[in-house]
Motif scaffolding. Structure first.
Motif, PDB file in Angstrom:
ATOM      1  N   THR A  51       0.861  -1.322   0.056  1.00 12.66           N
ATOM      2  CA  THR A  51      -0.068  -0.006  -0.017  1.00 12.66           C
ATOM      3  C   THR A  51       0.738   1.481  -0.195  1.00 12.66           C
ATOM      4  O   THR A  51       2.059   1.241   0.224  1.00 12.66           O
ATOM      5  CB  THR A  51      -0.939  -0.004   1.253  1.00 12.66           C
ATOM      6  N   GLY A  52       0.063   2.380  -0.567  1.00 16.09           N
ATOM      7  CA  GLY A  52       0.997   3.709  -0.460  1.00 16.09           C
ATOM      8  C   GLY A  52       2.360   3.428  -1.457  1.00 16.09           C
ATOM      9  O   GLY A  52       3.163   4.245  -1.375  1.00 16.09           O
ATOM     10  N   LEU A  53       1.849   2.804  -2.735  1.00 20.00           N
ATOM     11  CA  LEU A  53       2.921   2.524  -3.454  1.00 20.00           C
ATOM     12  C   LEU A  53       3.065   3.770  -4.449  1.00 20.00           C
ATOM     13  O   LEU A  53       2.237   4.304  -4.476  1.00 20.00           O
ATOM     14  CB  LEU A  53       2.568   1.445  -4.487  1.00 20.00           C
ATOM     15  N   GLU A  54       4.243   4.243  -4.844  1.00 25.05           N
ATOM     16  CA  GLU A  54       4.260   5.282  -5.848  1.00 25.05           C
ATOM     17  C   GLU A  54       3.735   4.931  -7.045  1.00 25.05           C
ATOM     18  O   GLU A  54       3.474   3.529  -7.351  1.00 25.05           O
ATOM     19  CB  GLU A  54       5.637   5.684  -5.957  1.00 25.05           C
ATOM     20  N   LYS A  55       3.377   5.929  -7.968  1.00 29.70           N
ATOM     21  CA  LYS A  55       2.736   5.734  -9.386  1.00 29.70           C
ATOM     22  C   LYS A  55       3.442   6.538 -10.296  1.00 29.70           C
ATOM     23  O   LYS A  55       3.819   7.605  -9.854  1.00 29.70           O
ATOM     24  CB  LYS A  55       1.208   6.155  -9.122  1.00 29.70           C
ATOM     25  N   TRP A  56       3.571   5.986 -11.520  1.00 29.41           N
ATOM     26  CA  TRP A  56       4.213   7.006 -12.590  1.00 29.41           C
ATOM     27  C   TRP A  56       3.076   8.081 -12.539  1.00 29.41           C
ATOM     28  O   TRP A  56       1.949   7.915 -12.411  1.00 29.41           O
ATOM     29  CB  TRP A  56       4.063   6.299 -13.916  1.00 29.41           C
ATOM     30  N   SER A  57       3.731   9.191 -12.839  1.00 32.36           N
ATOM     31  CA  SER A  57       2.712  10.643 -12.773  1.00 32.36           C
ATOM     32  C   SER A  57       1.887  10.263 -14.029  1.00 32.36           C
ATOM     33  O   SER A  57       1.103  11.186 -14.181  1.00 32.36           O
ATOM     34  CB  SER A  57       3.358  11.858 -12.880  1.00 32.36           C
ATOM     35  N   SER A  58       2.241   9.683 -15.452  1.00 30.73           N
ATOM     36  CA  SER A  58       1.365   9.917 -16.674  1.00 30.73           C
ATOM     37  C   SER A  58       1.822   8.329 -17.291  1.00 30.73           C
ATOM     38  O   SER A  58       2.627   7.765 -16.994  1.00 30.73           O
ATOM     39  CB  SER A  58       1.508  10.879 -17.345  1.00 30.73           C
ATOM     40  N   LYS A  59       0.966   8.346 -18.148  1.00 33.21           N
ATOM     41  CA  LYS A  59       1.339   7.139 -19.110  1.00 33.21           C
ATOM     42  C   LYS A  59       2.570   7.254 -19.930  1.00 33.21           C
ATOM     43  O   LYS A  59       3.409   6.344 -19.888  1.00 33.21           O
ATOM     44  CB  LYS A  59       0.203   7.080 -20.443  1.00 33.21           C
ATOM     45  N   TRP A  60       2.860   8.542 -20.067  1.00 31.52           N
ATOM     46  CA  TRP A  60       4.081   8.828 -21.099  1.00 31.52           C
ATOM     47  C   TRP A  60       5.341   8.570 -20.107  1.00 31.52           C
ATOM     48  O   TRP A  60       6.381   8.227 -20.555  1.00 31.52           O
ATOM     49  CB  TRP A  60       4.097  10.289 -21.824  1.00 31.52           C
ATOM     50  N   ALA A  61       5.260   9.144 -19.003  1.00 22.78           N
ATOM     51  CA  ALA A  61       6.077   9.041 -17.999  1.00 22.78           C
ATOM     52  C   ALA A  61       6.683   7.246 -18.068  1.00 22.78           C
ATOM     53  O   ALA A  61       7.863   7.000 -17.747  1.00 22.78           O
ATOM     54  CB  ALA A  61       5.918   9.461 -16.396  1.00 22.78           C
TER      55      ALA A  61
END
Ligand code: PFF
Length: 449
Positions: A20-30
């Motif tokens: 939980t609380g995992l980071e996420k890519w900020s966008s598809k392109w990132a």
């Protein structure tokens, strides 16, 4: 739909995953740029052109493209989908299927760790040659590698890699790949345009694309093409599983995989369109491996107008490509050790970078005056022939079989869009493992004989 991070394993019901609380890519392109950064590396810009040239030109492209589009893409889709669904590091992902399978996860981490330790040595060579070209220093490959300078550049590259990974997904990996990947693409396109004006361009094209069908009967060629395809796309090593953890549900996995693959293959072909025109314009020999990038090309750069600028651009390109691939390898192990030990990301990155420095010093010293050897060969070459050539097909077989067979079909179907699902499942259950077993056997025979 079920909560993210829960996965249904055949015969064992729901298993908890989901950091939980995992980071996420900020966008598809990132995400796509980070994955392209991992895929595009030394394998594309340096290895691919020389292997194509030596293996029947256009004829080699046939098994290579078949391997990429029919086998590597389905496995990439599986890896990313499972990563996004299960949201666990490599070891826990295998452990959530069956406790004993954690060993597979550790094996993958070990292979990646060893791969990284000598990949960073070569990354150091590329940085060194970018630096020498920039300051206009005359340096031959043999005098460089037989000195102790490679150690300095190896240490610098390991420290940069460790620092980027310690900053995390968004602030570290994403930030650096979103700058370096587009920048590298621009450098490469400009270089192709420049090389298209050289008198040897047509000969370069011929060498790269003219098919010699007689080579297609050679099983070694097929094995090499499949190995190259998986290595080049960073598939079957847990990188895509890890990058998939940070992927949002809004992103289409198959479409992203197509984009990543097209970028990877285009870079490989464009690298050939830079290297061979240069080689043929100056009547040089298109040799293999280290010779081609570090010995033959500098001779061409010496003779050409704007040669110094071209040399800096080429080696910087190689360095950026290698660095973003190295970062992805370290990220897999950092995520895993972080989860397994509850250490912070910073500490884990520091600890693993130190480990890489200790192990990598052996392949690094194998080309220097110290000439470290094992079983009568240089340690770097030995590691490449074992870990690089054999390790990858084996880890890809494990990932392909375990995740395609052990996770409930409906679970996978929830991640992989309808028309892709049967193809991905059939390929990863039967075709890819079958062909990879053949690749492994051929590689072992070639290694032993
Ligand atoms: N794809 C990278 C290259 O072509 O150089 C190498 C690589 C990166 C292989 C990450 C495997 C991996 F997990």
């Amino acid at each position: 739909m079920k909560e993210e991070g829960l996965i249904t394993v055949k015969g064992r019901g729901n298993r908890r995953g989901g950091v939980t609380g995992l980071e996420k890519w900020s966008s598809k392109w990132a995400f796509i740029l980070a994955a392209v950064g991992s895929a595009v590396g030394i394998g594309n810009i340096w290895r691919f052109p020389s292997v194509v040239g030596q293996n029947g030109g256009g004829a080699y492209l046939l098994p290579f493209l078949l391997a990429v589009f029919a086998f590597a893409i389905p496995l990439m889709i599986l890896e990313l989908s499972v990563g996004r669904r299960i949201k666990l590091d490599v070891v826990s992902a295998f452990g959530s299927i069956k406790c004993k399978f954690r060993a597979f996860g550790w094996l993958i981490c070990l292979v990646l760790f060893l791969l990284l330790s000598y990949y960073l040595v070569i990354t150091g060579w590329t940085l060194a040659f970018a630096f020498f070209s920039l300051i206009g220093a005359e340096m031959t490959f043999s005098s460089f590698v037989s000195s102790y300078q490679p150690v300095v550049f190896f240490v610098i590259c390991a420290l940069i890699t460790g620092s980027v990974v310690s900053l995390g997904v968004k602030k570290g990996i994403e930030r650096i790949t979103s700058i370096l990947v587009p920048f590298s693409m621009i450098i490469l396109v400009v270089m192709v345009v420049y090389c298209a004006t050289l008198s040897g361009f047509a000969d370069g094209l011929d060498y790269l694309f003219t098919p010699d069908p007689s080579v297609l009967g050679d099983p070694g060629l097929w094995s090499a093409a499949f190995g190259q395809a998986f290595f080049s796309l960073s598939v079957g090593m847990g990188v895509m599983l890890t990058y998939g953890m940070y992927l949002g549900r809004e992103v289409s996995v198959p479409r992203s995989c197509l984009a990543i693959t097209l970028a990877d293959v285009s870079v490989a072909l464009m690298a050939g369109l830079v290297i061979f025109p240069l080689v043929f314009t100056f009547g040089l020999q298109p040799a293999m491996g280290a010779e081609l990038a570090f010995t033959v090309l500098p001779q061409a750069f010496d003779l050409i107008p704007l040669g110094q600028a071209l040399a800096v651009a080429f080696f910087l390109l190689l360095f950026f490509a290698a660095l973003t691939s190295a970062i992805s390898m370290l990220e897999v192990n950092v995520t895993t050790i972080m989860k397994e030990t509850s250490m912070t990301r910073e500490r884990t990155s520091l600890f693993l970078t130190a480990g890489t420095l200790v192990v990598g010093i052996f392949p690094c010293l194998s080309y220097t005056g110290a000439g470290l050897q094992l079983f009568g060969g240089r340690i770097l070459d030995l590691m490449d022939n074992t870990v690089g050539t054999l390790g990858l097909p084996i880890t890809a077989i494990i990932i392909s079989l375990v995740f395609s067979w052990c996770i409930e079909k409906r679970e996978l179907a929830a991640e992989i869009p309808g028309r892709w699902f049967p193809v991905v499942l059939f390929t990863t259950r039967y075709l890819a493992p079958g062909i990879l077993v053949m690749v492994t056997v051929i590689s072992i025979l070639q290694f032993l004989l």
